[in-house]
Design a protein around this motif. Structure first.
Motif, PDB file in Angstrom:
ATOM      1  N   GLU A  14       0.833  -1.214   0.000  1.00 32.52           N
ATOM      2  CA  GLU A  14       0.000   0.000   0.000  1.00 32.52           C
ATOM      3  C   GLU A  14       0.865   1.260   0.000  1.00 32.52           C
ATOM      4  OE1 GLU A  14      -3.873  -1.710   2.422  1.00 32.52           O
ATOM      5  OE2 GLU A  14      -3.025   0.219   3.042  1.00 32.52           O
ATOM      6  N   ARG A  15       1.966   1.224   0.751  1.00 31.40           N
ATOM      7  CA  ARG A  15       2.860   2.404   0.790  1.00 31.40           C
ATOM      8  C   ARG A  15       3.446   2.648  -0.601  1.00 31.40           C
ATOM      9  NH1 ARG A  15       4.190   4.015   6.022  1.00 31.40           N
ATOM     10  NH2 ARG A  15       3.750   2.511   7.664  1.00 31.40           N
ATOM     11  N   ARG A  16       3.866   1.553  -1.264  1.00 28.89           N
ATOM     12  CA  ARG A  16       4.414   1.667  -2.627  1.00 28.89           C
ATOM     13  C   ARG A  16       3.346   2.227  -3.586  1.00 28.89           C
ATOM     14  NH1 ARG A  16       5.091  -2.660  -6.388  1.00 28.89           N
ATOM     15  NH2 ARG A  16       2.894  -3.025  -5.975  1.00 28.89           N
ATOM     16  N   ASP A  17       2.127   1.713  -3.462  1.00 26.44           N
ATOM     17  CA  ASP A  17       1.069   2.165  -4.371  1.00 26.44           C
ATOM     18  C   ASP A  17       0.745   3.646  -4.161  1.00 26.44           C
ATOM     19  OD1 ASP A  17       1.051  -0.343  -5.423  1.00 26.44           O
ATOM     20  OD2 ASP A  17      -0.806  -0.988  -4.443  1.00 26.44           O
ATOM     21  N   ARG A  18       0.815   4.082  -2.902  1.00 21.31           N
ATOM     22  CA  ARG A  18       0.558   5.513  -2.609  1.00 21.31           C
ATOM     23  C   ARG A  18       1.684   6.377  -3.208  1.00 21.31           C
ATOM     24  NH1 ARG A  18      -2.433   9.797  -0.834  1.00 21.31           N
ATOM     25  NH2 ARG A  18      -1.153  11.214   0.383  1.00 21.31           N
ATOM     26  N   PHE A  19       2.922   5.923  -3.051  1.00 19.78           N
ATOM     27  CA  PHE A  19       4.067   6.643  -3.629  1.00 19.78           C
ATOM     28  C   PHE A  19       3.915   6.722  -5.148  1.00 19.78           C
ATOM     29  CE2 PHE A  19       8.357   6.471  -5.498  1.00 19.78           C
ATOM     30  CZ  PHE A  19       8.948   7.584  -4.909  1.00 19.78           C
ATOM     31  N   LYS A  20       3.544   5.589  -5.745  1.00 18.71           N
ATOM     32  CA  LYS A  20       3.381   5.536  -7.209  1.00 18.71           C
ATOM     33  C   LYS A  20       2.309   6.537  -7.662  1.00 18.71           C
ATOM     34  CE  LYS A  20       2.102   2.098 -10.678  1.00 18.71           C
ATOM     35  NZ  LYS A  20       1.772   0.683 -10.872  1.00 18.71           N
TER      36      LYS A  20
ATOM     37  N   MET B  96      15.907   7.919 -10.844  1.00 18.33           N
ATOM     38  CA  MET B  96      16.270   6.763 -11.680  1.00 18.33           C
ATOM     39  C   MET B  96      16.730   7.196 -13.072  1.00 18.33           C
ATOM     40  SD  MET B  96      15.730   4.062  -9.789  1.00 18.33           S
ATOM     41  CE  MET B  96      16.442   5.102  -8.525  1.00 18.33           C
ATOM     42  N   GLN B  97      16.059   8.209 -13.632  1.00 14.69           N
ATOM     43  CA  GLN B  97      16.315   8.556 -15.037  1.00 14.69           C
ATOM     44  C   GLN B  97      17.423   9.602 -15.159  1.00 14.69           C
ATOM     45  OE1 GLN B  97      12.442   9.790 -16.447  1.00 14.69           O
ATOM     46  NE2 GLN B  97      11.636   7.705 -16.448  1.00 14.69           N
ATOM     47  N   GLU B  98      17.834   9.855 -16.390  1.00 13.66           N
ATOM     48  CA  GLU B  98      18.824  10.910 -16.643  1.00 13.66           C
ATOM     49  C   GLU B  98      18.220  12.267 -16.291  1.00 13.66           C
ATOM     50  OE1 GLU B  98      21.098  10.559 -20.353  1.00 13.66           O
ATOM     51  OE2 GLU B  98      19.916   8.760 -20.727  1.00 13.66           O
TER      52      GLU B  98
ATOM     53  N   THR C 179      13.725   2.509 -13.934  1.00 13.59           N
ATOM     54  CA  THR C 179      13.537   3.693 -14.788  1.00 13.59           C
ATOM     55  C   THR C 179      12.127   3.771 -15.356  1.00 13.59           C
ATOM     56  OG1 THR C 179      14.366   2.375 -16.619  1.00 13.59           O
ATOM     57  CG2 THR C 179      15.950   3.832 -15.526  1.00 13.59           C
ATOM     58  N   ASP C 180      11.420   2.624 -15.345  1.00 12.48           N
ATOM     59  CA  ASP C 180      10.126   2.558 -16.011  1.00 12.48           C
ATOM     60  C   ASP C 180       8.956   2.394 -15.040  1.00 12.48           C
ATOM     61  OD1 ASP C 180       8.683   2.446 -18.438  1.00 12.48           O
ATOM     62  OD2 ASP C 180       8.471   0.271 -18.217  1.00 12.48           O
ATOM     63  N   GLY C 181       9.210   1.930 -13.836  1.00 10.31           N
ATOM     64  CA  GLY C 181       8.115   1.688 -12.895  1.00 10.31           C
ATOM     65  C   GLY C 181       8.595   0.968 -11.646  1.00 10.31           C
TER      66      GLY C 181
ATOM     67  N   THR D 250       1.199 -10.920 -15.558  1.00 12.27           N
ATOM     68  CA  THR D 250       1.841  -9.933 -16.434  1.00 12.27           C
ATOM     69  C   THR D 250       3.356 -10.007 -16.256  1.00 12.27           C
ATOM     70  OG1 THR D 250      -0.092  -8.514 -16.287  1.00 12.27           O
ATOM     71  CG2 THR D 250       1.942  -7.476 -17.061  1.00 12.27           C
ATOM     72  N   VAL D 251       4.031 -10.386 -17.329  1.00  8.52           N
ATOM     73  CA  VAL D 251       5.485 -10.594 -17.266  1.00  8.52           C
ATOM     74  C   VAL D 251       6.200  -9.243 -17.226  1.00  8.52           C
ATOM     75  CG1 VAL D 251       7.448 -11.363 -18.664  1.00  8.52           C
ATOM     76  CG2 VAL D 251       5.452 -12.840 -18.359  1.00  8.52           C
ATOM     77  N   SER D 252       7.102  -9.085 -16.225  1.00  8.67           N
ATOM     78  CA  SER D 252       7.869  -7.832 -16.159  1.00  8.67           C
ATOM     79  C   SER D 252       9.303  -8.031 -16.642  1.00  8.67           C
ATOM     80  CB  SER D 252       7.849  -7.257 -14.744  1.00  8.67           C
ATOM     81  OG  SER D 252       8.106  -8.253 -13.800  1.00  8.67           O
ATOM     82  N   ALA D 253       9.814  -9.259 -16.603  1.00  4.38           N
ATOM     83  CA  ALA D 253      11.225  -9.459 -16.964  1.00  4.38           C
ATOM     84  C   ALA D 253      11.380 -10.697 -17.835  1.00  4.38           C
ATOM     85  CB  ALA D 253      12.063  -9.612 -15.698  1.00  4.38           C
ATOM     86  N   VAL D 254      12.334 -10.618 -18.745  1.00  2.00           N
ATOM     87  CA  VAL D 254      12.641 -11.760 -19.608  1.00  2.00           C
ATOM     88  C   VAL D 254      14.012 -12.288 -19.205  1.00  2.00           C
ATOM     89  CG1 VAL D 254      13.095 -12.498 -21.985  1.00  2.00           C
ATOM     90  CG2 VAL D 254      11.265 -10.854 -21.507  1.00  2.00           C
TER      91      VAL D 254
END
Ligand code: PYC
Length: 323
Positions: free
Chosen positions: A37-43, A54-56, A83-85, A215-219
């Motif tokens: 829940e804390r992560r979802d609120r931050f998001k 994270m990004q440039e 960098t994406d989520g 839902t796949v996040s990594a390959v």
């Protein structure tokens, strides 16, 4: 001129960075009854902070981050971002966070700790000598094989196995995508892996334990023969320099289900820069007819430095990723 400051301690685990945010995030953007829940609120309310760190120009295309948060269920709460989520669980990040916080005296110098992540509770074992963390092992949340998804890559059929190991992985033999893990150039893995992730997610695989969509996040591109090697591509094309903690759990689970790895038997998985994680399956059970494993993975992290990042209100560039 208004200036916002964020303090971080940065680590690398087998070459893969983790930027750990210690200060600067507004407390009311981190509220919630659980770490998820804390992560979802931050998001929902402070995603710009993730992008900024994270990004440039303050981060880079392969930056990874972690935010420690309060919890009364464990010794530490932490969520993970890139960098994406966001990812629900991260092995290299967990090893980095525990190493940094124990060495800085912000977590007890205890050999046994529990950590609450958005994926659930994770038990951690810490080897410490002379105030230095030598190795961190974590027992991941339950892991299991979901299904095999047939996809076509450049007109060629490819079998992709979907595994849950705190995150959903698409695990595929590197050869079948026409790439080799022998090359020094791991960037050749990015495009084929992102194409494959799109194709797999279009096929909407199901999680056989929860019944929800996986839902796949990594390959995870794999190669065997001269030991297990892997290259994990995630986010918007980030390449994990380490063997990937949760990816290693996925690999161990597949080996076990395929009858190639007994409970307690140890294997080493090597990542694209030659660093290795060691792991084993500590226990198994059955849920909804599915074999569920408890994978344990260990590795070593080092603190690379501390930062105070600034964002001034006259800095109009903000943060970006190069398309
Ligand atoms: O170590 O679990 C991991 C991880 C996931 C994505 C990058 N690293």
């Amino acid at each position: 001129m208004e200036r916002t400051e964020f303090t971080t301690v940065d680590t690398h685990t087998g070459g893969e960075p983790t930027r750990i945010v210690l200060d600067g995030i507004e407390a009311d953007t981190l509220t919630g009854a659980t770490v998820r829940e804390r992560r979802d609120r931050f998001k929902a309310t402070a995603d710009g902070v993730r992008q900024l760190l994270m990004q440039e120009p303050r981060g880079h295309a392969d930056m990874f981050g972690a935010v420690p948060v309060p919890t009364d269920r464990a010794d530490l709460g932490v969520f993970f971002m890139d960098t994406d989520g966001y990812l629900d669980m991260c092995g290299h990040g967990l090893i980095g966070v525990v190493t940094a916080l124990v060495e800085r005296g912000e977590l007890p110098e205890s050999p046994e700790l529990t950590v609450e992540t958005p994926a659930g509770l994770v038990d951690v074992t810490v080897e410490i000598a002379d105030g230095v963390v030598r190795r961190v092992a974590f027992e991941n949340v339950d892991s299991y094989v979901c299904e095999t998804v047939p996809v076509e890559q450049d007109g060629v059929p490819v079998e992709v196995r979907i595994v849950y190991a705190g995150n959903y992985f698409a695990v595929v033999d590197a050869d079948s995508l026409g790439v080799t893990l022998d090359s020094e150039d791991a960037t050749q893995c990015i495009e084929p892996a992102l194409d494959l992730r799109r194709a797999v997610n279009d096929a909407a695989p199901e999680d056989p334990v929860t019944g929800a969509r996986a839902t796949v996040s990594a390959v995870e591109l794999t190669a065997s023969g001269d030991g297990d090697r892997s290259c994990v591509v995630f986010a918007d094309g980030s390449v994990d320099r380490s063997p990937c903690g949760t990816g290693t759990c996925a690999r161990l689970t597949l080996h076990h289900v395929d009858g190639d790895l007994a409970v307690g038997e140890r294997v080493e998985v090597t990542g694209p820069v030659g660093s290795a994680f060691e792991g084993y399956i500590s226990d198994t059970s059955v849920d909804n007819g599915v074999t569920v494993t408890s994978p344990v993975v260990s590795g070593t992290a080092h603190i690379t430095g501390e930062h105070t990042f600034y964002r001034t209100d006259d800095d109009t560039l903000g943060s970006f990723t190069l398309a």
